[in-house]
Design a protein around this motif. Structure first.
Motif, short mmCIF file in Angstrom:
data_model
loop_
_atom_site.label_atom_id
_atom_site.label_comp_id
_atom_site.label_asym_id
_atom_site.label_seq_id
_atom_site.Cartn_x
_atom_site.Cartn_y
_atom_site.Cartn_z
N PHE A 97 52.06 45.13 80.59
CA PHE A 97 53.05 45.97 79.94
C PHE A 97 54.32 45.19 79.61
O PHE A 97 54.47 44.04 80.01
CB PHE A 97 53.40 47.15 80.85
CG PHE A 97 52.25 48.03 81.21
CD1 PHE A 97 51.89 49.11 80.40
CD2 PHE A 97 51.49 47.79 82.35
CE1 PHE A 97 50.83 49.92 80.72
CE2 PHE A 97 50.42 48.61 82.69
CZ PHE A 97 50.09 49.68 81.87
N GLU A 98 55.23 45.85 78.92
CA GLU A 98 56.52 45.24 78.59
C GLU A 98 57.30 44.86 79.85
O GLU A 98 58.01 43.85 79.87
CB GLU A 98 57.35 46.22 77.76
CG GLU A 98 56.80 46.51 76.38
CD GLU A 98 57.55 47.63 75.68
OE1 GLU A 98 57.64 47.56 74.45
OE2 GLU A 98 58.04 48.56 76.36
N LYS A 99 57.14 45.66 80.91
CA LYS A 99 57.94 45.45 82.11
C LYS A 99 57.11 45.13 83.35
O LYS A 99 57.59 45.29 84.47
CB LYS A 99 58.80 46.69 82.38
CG LYS A 99 59.73 47.07 81.24
CD LYS A 99 60.46 48.37 81.54
CE LYS A 99 61.34 48.80 80.38
NZ LYS A 99 62.01 50.10 80.65
N SER A 123 55.95 51.16 83.34
CA SER A 123 56.17 49.75 83.00
C SER A 123 56.36 49.49 81.51
O SER A 123 56.24 48.37 81.05
CB SER A 123 55.00 48.90 83.53
OG SER A 123 54.89 49.01 84.93
N GLY A 124 56.62 50.55 80.75
CA GLY A 124 56.84 50.37 79.33
C GLY A 124 55.55 50.34 78.53
O GLY A 124 54.48 50.70 79.03
N LYS A 127 51.15 45.84 76.14
CA LYS A 127 51.29 44.69 75.25
C LYS A 127 49.99 43.93 75.03
O LYS A 127 49.73 43.43 73.94
CB LYS A 127 52.35 43.73 75.82
CG LYS A 127 53.71 44.35 76.01
CD LYS A 127 54.33 44.75 74.68
CE LYS A 127 54.69 43.54 73.83
NZ LYS A 127 55.35 43.95 72.56
#
Length: 213
Positions: A97-99, A123-124, A127
């Motif tokens: 994820f992004e985070k 977690s955004g 990706k």
């Protein structure tokens, strides 16, 4: 009334067709109610295709092989762990994820625990995927999930042979308005690739992705 998709093998990309079927919905969360819905869905499909053999793939399936083929139960070997874990755990533990992520500790959880881990929702945006040192894209959208499922079937020959006895697949829990990946879709893709004689080559993720382009 409700409508759910039935997934049917197709001899070219994306290797499945979707047949929407309307059927009488039975409300409630009990397994017995869900199994009534499975029967109602299958009866609706057989009115359209009387001679086709259809299998529900989920933990609610009325057929033993349908339960065994659920992503919660079907297993994929993970070389770094030197053991097999559920398709669900491989999929959830491979998300980046992004985070945060990948949360590979989910490989050691139960399928249900892995799917509901709060980090997956905190977690955004998603990706990419990561599996055994290889980065894998999120597009095509169901490619990674289907690839894991297909490879798991290649490692479980008896179950794969049972699956190939069917012509169409459902997952009563899958609602395309709320969900993305579907084990019934993955099963249809496996059946198609098997009939085309190219399923073994799909052990290679890049080869599989190339087929979808």
């Amino acid at each position: 009334m409700a409508q759910r998709p039935v997934f049917v093998p197709k001899q070219k990309a994306p290797f499945f067709n979707v047949v929407p079927v309307n059927f009488q919905w039975n409300g409630g969360f009990a397994i017995s109610q869900k199994q009534k819905n499975i029967k109602s869905l299958h009866d609706g499909y057989r009115k359209l295709f009387p001679s086709w053999n259809i299998l529900e793939i989920s933990s609610k399936s009325l057929c033993e092989e349908g339960v065994e083929l659920s992503a919660f139960n079907l297993t994929k070997f993970v070389p770094s762990l030197k053991k097999s874990i559920s398709v669900e755990c491989v999929y959830q533990g491979g998300k980046v994820f992004e985070k945060g992520g990948p949360y590979t500790d989910l490989f050691e959880k139960s399928s249900r625990e892995a799917k509901k881990d709060p980090r997956l929702f905190e977690s955004g945006g998603l990706k990419k995927f990561w599996f055994e040192g290889k980065e894998m894209p999120i597009l095509p959208r169901t490619a990674f999930y289907n690839w894991i499922y297909i490879n798991a079937l290649m490692e479980n020959k008896d179950l794969a042979e049972k699956l190939l006895q069917y012509d169409a697949f459902t997952d009563i829990e899958f609602n395309p308005e709320r969900s993305l990946n579907c084990q019934a879709e993955a099963a249809a893709v496996f059946a198609s690739l098997s009939k085309l004689g190219i399923v073994d080559e799909c052990k290679d993720f890049d080869f599989y992705i190339g087929l979808l382009k």
